[in-house]
Design a protein around this motif. Structure first.
Motif, PDB file in Angstrom:
ATOM      1  N   ASN A 131     -23.763 -33.170   6.311  1.00 53.47           N
ATOM      2  CA  ASN A 131     -23.780 -31.706   6.295  1.00 53.47           C
ATOM      3  C   ASN A 131     -24.586 -31.210   5.110  1.00 53.47           C
ATOM      4  N   ALA A 134      -7.079 -29.822  12.904  1.00 55.40           N
ATOM      5  CA  ALA A 134      -8.423 -30.167  12.437  1.00 55.40           C
ATOM      6  C   ALA A 134      -9.438 -29.144  12.948  1.00 55.40           C
ATOM      7  N   VAL A 135     -10.412 -28.898  12.132  1.00 54.24           N
ATOM      8  CA  VAL A 135     -11.503 -27.998  12.518  1.00 54.24           C
ATOM      9  C   VAL A 135     -12.801 -28.784  12.433  1.00 54.24           C
ATOM     10  N   SER A 136     -13.851 -28.196  12.969  1.00 51.42           N
ATOM     11  CA  SER A 136     -15.141 -28.885  12.920  1.00 51.42           C
ATOM     12  C   SER A 136     -15.660 -28.891  11.483  1.00 51.42           C
ATOM     13  N   GLY A 137     -16.494 -29.835  11.221  1.00 47.15           N
ATOM     14  CA  GLY A 137     -17.064 -29.946   9.881  1.00 47.15           C
ATOM     15  C   GLY A 137     -16.341 -31.006   9.071  1.00 47.15           C
ATOM     16  N   LYS A 138     -16.792 -31.133   7.836  1.00 45.40           N
ATOM     17  CA  LYS A 138     -16.278 -32.198   6.979  1.00 45.40           C
ATOM     18  C   LYS A 138     -14.875 -31.867   6.472  1.00 45.40           C
ATOM     19  N   GLN A 175     -10.657 -28.508   4.082  1.00 48.24           N
ATOM     20  CA  GLN A 175     -11.540 -28.318   5.237  1.00 48.24           C
ATOM     21  C   GLN A 175     -12.775 -27.587   4.723  1.00 48.24           C
ATOM     22  N   ASP A 183     -15.985 -27.073   5.577  1.00 50.60           N
ATOM     23  CA  ASP A 183     -16.825 -26.109   6.305  1.00 50.60           C
ATOM     24  C   ASP A 183     -16.045 -24.862   6.711  1.00 50.60           C
TER      25      ASP A 183
END
Lengths: 276, 421
Positions: A211, B85-89, B110, B112
């Motif tokens: 990212n 959980a969410v998207s991203g790192k 979280q 992002d």
């Protein structure tokens, strides 16, 4: 602002200290000895020495001063767009120009049948003369941080220039077309700079889990593009000389193993009898 | 150990002249001696007639009083209960606030989504802490996020306590980092020799893993300033020296004290206090030549000596001291000198026979160091005091950097501004 006055100087620092102290500080005496002439003249003496070589004993060879002078003039009056802390690039440009001039003048000696050997010869000559000029500009202060900065960037620029020249010659070997060679050299320079720097960027991308914000991408590619352009701008005056001067044109073509243009094939006229 | 880095001013010329800056690094080190350890805290007090006790109250501020780096251990295996959980790192792991597990705290960042989940009740369930959910102060950048107003519960030797902090998470490379901007401390009022003082403790809640005993006050800083200045913001690195290393022997306002932090508990909550017991010591004379001194702190001696607006000659406990930390102030302009690490051979010896002389303080002088670097002349700016010590303006206006002028035979041949860096 060049400081060309040597001798006993008095330096005064000033800043508003309110009531804690006077605005102007105590004068500091410093005996400034102007840099020796020899280091400043060394690049020019190198070129002068190369001009005495037998293959260069002709008027055409002296045109090498033109691109060299152009690049040095640029370093003396740089455009006011250099970011703070990047002034050492001017030393890199000047040193690289000396190296390129040396390669142009030594091309008869550097050319070999094997192109890889030619590449090694060009690389060694370019690196040797560039480093000599750079170290002289730094006052032979090898341990200074400025010398290290110049050395690293100059090393990459030398490698990129040598690779681009030889690969450009390979691509254009069938026919010498100046504009095509110019374009290829720019693309090749950009490619070499990217190949050298991209691993560092990829490492950062991997370390961050993939990212990377747009600002990081642009923060990487824009400087690489800028450095490529500066590298190319240093090379361009020498390419133009090689286009304009038959003496250097033949040398460049020989160095890059570009085949001489064959005269158009004259088809024999049919054996016709003119009847009147 | 708190570490502060400041820059200095310099100027670099192209061509024949180049001036760059020497960065001066000021390290606020704790004194080699007299620093209190956890074991030094008394759990009960037995005040005598010449003992004054200051009960300390927990105080929160809207500014940070100290910054601490936090050791964190990351893991890829999810905790037994985690937020959706969410998207991203997603970065998860343990914040190691102390050497024992009781103060460690699980977290999920979280990145992002700009969310931080803290396991405030330390049960490895990050879904049952409604007060432990924080959103980043700003959406961008994702690599550096600040979560404000985090109340961190801590278990201490004296009971349960807490710290208010802003938590900064950063993730630029191989491993994330975390730091705390602490916005709380313990403070109280004490009257010493008829003068009111604000005293307090700026906690150090991060201890090294190899230390077994844990105290929120270990290696902390002692807040010590006149009571009338209690409403002024302070921090441990602003050069005001309102906070000094916590020492069991303190000399302030012309009197020596044995300082004992008392760790007590009230309904299970920590209630620290500071006991000042006056001591009788042999004094010697110290002549201070400089002016404008607001506070002078002499560390490394038999007592930690704190002198506020000292006169030309002061009497302090005899002994050998390190170079002082000095705060100058006059008409709203302040400057400070942090002597940093003790330097061998530069100790100040005070005895009861001959007055010792200490050349520090104002007036300050703008100065410049010139040196040759190849073909370049390098100029480094210095602000020096009466004894040649280096100062830094407390509120340096970066838009008005120091300037320089070069003369030859009284004719100005060059001038410019120093660059910060």
């Amino acid at each position: 602002m060049p400081l060309i006055a040597g001798g006993k100087l008095t330096i005064v620092a000033s800043s508003d200290l309110g009531v804690l102290g006077s605005r102007d500080g105590s004068p500091i005496a410093y005996n400034w000895v102007l840099p020796g002439v020899a280091p400043l003249l060394l690049p020019w003496l190198i070129i002068l020495g190369l001009l005495t070589l037998k293959p260069n004993r002709c008027a055409g060879a002296w045109l090498i001063w033109l691109p060299l002078g152009c690049v040095f003039a640029l370093t003396l009056a740089p455009p006011p767009i250099l970011p703070a802390g990047t002034n050492f690039f001017l030393d890199v440009i000047a040193a690289l120009a000396v190296g390129l001039a040396a390669v142009w003048l030594l091309s008869n000696y550097l050319r070999r049948q094997n192109q890889f050997v030619t590449f090694l010869c060009v690389l060694l000559a370019l690196a040797g003369f560039s480093v000599l000029a750079a170290v002289a500009r730094q006052g032979w202060n090898l341990m200074a941080i400025e010398t290290l900065q110049v050395g690293i960037v100059l090393g990459v620029a030398v490698l990129a220039s040598a690779v681009a020249l030889i690969l450009g010659g390979l691509i254009c070997r069938s026919r010498y077309r100046p504009l095509g060679l110019y374009l290829w050299l720019f693309l090749l320079l950009a490619g070499v700079w990217l190949v050298i720097t991209v691993p560092f960027f990829l490492f950062a991308v991997m370390a961050s889990g993939g990212n990377i914000p747009w600002s990081s991408w642009s923060g990487f590619f824009i400087p690489v593009f800028a450095v490529t352009t500066v590298n190319y701008a240093t090379l361009l005056p020498f390419l133009i000389l090689s286009s304009a001067s038959p003496f250097f044109r033949e040398r460049l073509k020989a160095l890059l193993h570009v085949k001489p243009e064959t005269p158009p094939v004259m088809a024999p006229l049919p054996d016709a009898s003119l009847k009147t | 150990m708190a570490k502060r880095k400041t820059g200095c001013w310099s100027r670099r010329w192209l061509g024949n002249v180049r001036a760059a800056c020497l960065t001066s690094t000021l390290i606020a080190g704790l004194c080699s001696g007299q620093v209190l350890r956890a074991a030094d805290f008394a759990l009960s007090s037995s005040p005598s007639a010449n003992t004054t006790t200051a009960s300390l109250e927990y105080q929160e501020t809207d500014y940070s009083v100290v910054n601490w780096s936090v050791s964190l251990t990351t893991q890829t295996i999810p905790f037994k209960k985690e937020p959706v959980a969410v998207s991203g790192k997603i970065v998860r792991g343990i914040l190691n606030f102390g050497g024992d597990a009781s103060n460690s705290m699980a977290f999920v960042w979280q990145r992002d989504a700009g969310k931080l989940f803290l396991d405030l009740n330390r049960n490895q369930d990050l879904t049952d802490d409604p007060a432990g959910v924080f959103s980043s102060r700003a959406a961008k950048p994702v690599n550096y996020q600040t979560f404000t107003n985090v109340h961190l519960p801590l278990n201490t030797a004296a009971g349960k306590g807490q710290v208010l902090a802003d938590i900064n998470f950063s993730d630029y490379g191989s491993r994330p980092n975390c730091s705390l901007a602490v916005r709380s401390f313990w403070q109280g009022k004490v009257t010493l020799q008829g003068r009111d003082w604000q005293v307090g403790i700026v906690q150090k809640i991060i201890v090294q893993n190899n230390l077994k005993q844990i105290s929120p006050f270990e290696n902390g800083q002692l807040l010590l300033r006149p009571w009338e200045k209690r409403s002024q913001p302070f921090n441990t690195y602003d050069g005001s020296f309102a906070a000094v290393p916590l020492s069991r022997k303190l000399f302030v306002d012309g009197h020596a004290y044995q300082l004992v932090p008392v760790a007590s508990s009230q309904n299970g909550a920590a209630r620290p206090a500071l006991q000042f017991t006056e001591q009788s010591v042999t004094l010697g004379e110290l002549k201070i030549t400089g002016k404008f001194i607001q506070r002078l702190v002499l560390p490394g001696g038999p007592y930690l000596v704190v002198l506020d607006q000292p006169a030309g000659i002061v009497r302090i406990p005899t002994g050998s001291y390190n170079q002082p930390n000095v705060r100058l102030e006059q008409n709203g302009t302040g400057a400070f000198c942090n002597s940093g690490q003790p330097q061998a051979g530069r100790r100040i010896a005070v005895d009861d026979k001959t007055p010792a002389v200490l050349n520090v303080g104002g007036p300050l002088t703008n100065s410049v160091n010139a040196s040759r670097h190849g073909q370049d002349l390098r100029l480094d700016y210095r602000l020096v005091g009466a004894g040649g010590e280096t100062y830094q303006l407390a509120n340096q206006n970066r838009s008005q950097p120091p300037e320089f002028a070069i003369y030859k035979n009284d004719k100005k041949i060059a001038s410019g501004k120093f660059e910060f860096g």
